[in-house]
Design a protein around this motif. Structure first.
Motif, PDB file in Angstrom:
ATOM      1  N   TYR A   1       0.870  -1.257  -0.068  1.00 42.75           N
ATOM      2  CA  TYR A   1      -0.083   0.285  -0.080  1.00 42.75           C
ATOM      3  C   TYR A   1       0.901   1.200  -0.079  1.00 42.75           C
ATOM      4  O   TYR A   1       1.883   1.267   0.106  1.00 42.75           O
TER       5      TYR A   1
ATOM      6  N   THR B   1      -5.525   5.619   2.377  1.00 46.37           N
ATOM      7  CA  THR B   1      -4.517   4.825   2.055  1.00 46.37           C
ATOM      8  C   THR B   1      -4.880   4.044   0.460  1.00 46.37           C
ATOM      9  O   THR B   1      -6.194   3.963   0.210  1.00 46.37           O
ATOM     10  N   ARG B   2      -4.058   3.642  -0.230  1.00 47.51           N
ATOM     11  CA  ARG B   2      -4.388   3.054  -1.614  1.00 47.51           C
ATOM     12  C   ARG B   2      -3.431   1.704  -1.699  1.00 47.51           C
ATOM     13  O   ARG B   2      -2.200   1.796  -1.463  1.00 47.51           O
ATOM     14  N   PRO B   3      -4.143   0.644  -1.977  1.00 44.91           N
ATOM     15  CA  PRO B   3      -3.607  -0.491  -2.109  1.00 44.91           C
ATOM     16  C   PRO B   3      -2.914  -0.514  -3.253  1.00 44.91           C
ATOM     17  O   PRO B   3      -3.154  -0.034  -4.420  1.00 44.91           O
TER      18      PRO B   3
END
Length: 370
Positions: free
Chosen positions: A84, A101-103
């Motif tokens: 992430y 949060t960005r995977p």
């Protein structure tokens, strides 16, 4: 002299909480006129606020309290992890205002592609902060690797070597090892103890030793590579080139096996799955062996387990504590306290944001251009 006095006044406000200008003059040893002028500058910059009536005015009359402001100035914490990207906006009262949060699959990734994704996240987050009336004064980035002079020298799990991360943002910028910043995050946002050993469980295993409120970094900034402490001399090969390293037994890959996430592992553990419980017991045993060496070398009074170890703590605590107790019984009687991180997976990104806050407190004139 003015820059030094600004730091003295702001540092006093930070440490002691709300106080009147008269009380600040008494506490700092500066004249009331000087303190009043400096507080006015800090008010204009949006760093402090005045509100309420408190005792401490002249001749016993109620005065107006000066305190840190959370309304106008904030900092940005960033993190590149294996799976992430994260960003966190924190105001000067250490209140989290935004968390994004960005995977992402960053294992053996292209630095250019990953950094572009992080730039996009920075733009998105700073824009949202601006809409909330916050001015971001600086950013810091947590990375899972060794850092020297602003260069990410080696991040084996990312597959990166000698990557200079300089044009990520126009903001004043810093970069540091994930475990160091996670330890500082625990210091400033979690347990707030002045001395402890923080263990960050991720794909790799790092540690940050906090002594007197400061992270010990070692001669070349490489202190804390706990994951490469050997726990089984003739054990399996590690990606570092050695054998039997702690990471092989207690890193995220070893704990998950063929499972897809830590959440899935927790679900298996809660259901009493024997394979999952056995994996945690093996990891906890190995961690106890490695931490025994750390205790002999550094004598911490408290060990904090963070990262993926936080949600797994109830299953790791017993094996780790048992391993420490058996090995330390004849040396010191009582092993150090073993506790779970109060901020878990957010430790590194919070520590990154907190790092910029500390720089502001130490030198407001330079950070704010006053």
């Amino acid at each position: 002299m003015r820059a030094r006095n600004l730091a003295v006044v702001l540092g006093t406000i930070h440490r002691s909480g709300p106080n009147t200008r008269a009380a600040l003059a008494e506490m700092t040893g500066l004249t009331k006129t000087t303190v009043s002028s400096l507080v006015s500058d800090l008010l204009e910059a949006g760093v402090v606020t005045e509100s309420g009536a408190v005792r401490g005015g002249e001749r016993g009359r109620p005065g107006v309290a000066v305190s840190l402001s959370g309304h106008r100035v904030a900092t940005l914490g960033l993190e590149i992890n294996i799976d992430y990207l994260a960003a966190c906006v924190v105001d000067l009262t250490r209140t989290v205002r935004l968390r994004r949060t960005r995977p992402a699959d960053n294992r053996n990734s292209s630095p250019a592609g990953t950094l572009q994704g992080l730039r996009d996240l920075v733009k998105e987050t700073t824009a949202e902060a601006g809409e909330a009336g916050l001015r971001i004064i600086g950013a810091a980035l947590a990375v899972p690797g060794t850092v020297e002079g602003g260069v990410l020298r080696n991040a084996p799990h990312l597959g990166w070597r000698d990557v200079r991360i300089a044009d990520l943002t126009d903001l004043p910028f810093a970069i540091d090892n994930e475990a160091n910043l996670a330890a500082l995050g625990e210091l400033w946002f979690g347990s707030r103890a002045a001395d402890f050993l923080y263990v960050s469980g991720e794909i790799g295993i790092g540690a940050g030793l906090v002594v007197g409120g400061t992270v010990f970094r070692g001669t070349f900034g490489l202190a804390g590579e706990l994951g490469h402490v050997v726990v089984v001399p003739d054990g399996p090969a590690c990606r570092c080139g050695g054998q039997g390293c702690l990471e092989v037994y207690a890193g995220q890959d070893a704990l998950l096996g063929d499972l897809g996430s830590v959440a899935e592992l927790v679900a298996r553990l809660e259901s009493g799955d024997r394979r999952a419980v056995a994996a945690c017991e093996r990891a906890g045993h190995a961690l106890g062996v490695a931490l025994t060496s750390a205790v002999h070398l550094m004598d911490p009074g408290r060990i904090v387990l963070g990262g993926i170890y936080a949600p797994l703590f109830r299953w790791l605590e017993g094996p780790v504590a048992e391993g420490l107790g058996v090995r330390l019984a004849h040396m010191r009687g009582t092993p150090p306290a073993l506790v779970v991180s109060g901020i878990g997976a957010d430790a590194a990104v919070l520590g990154a944001a907190g790092l910029i806050i500390q720089r502001l407190i130490a030198d407001p004139a330079q950070v704010l251009g006053l």
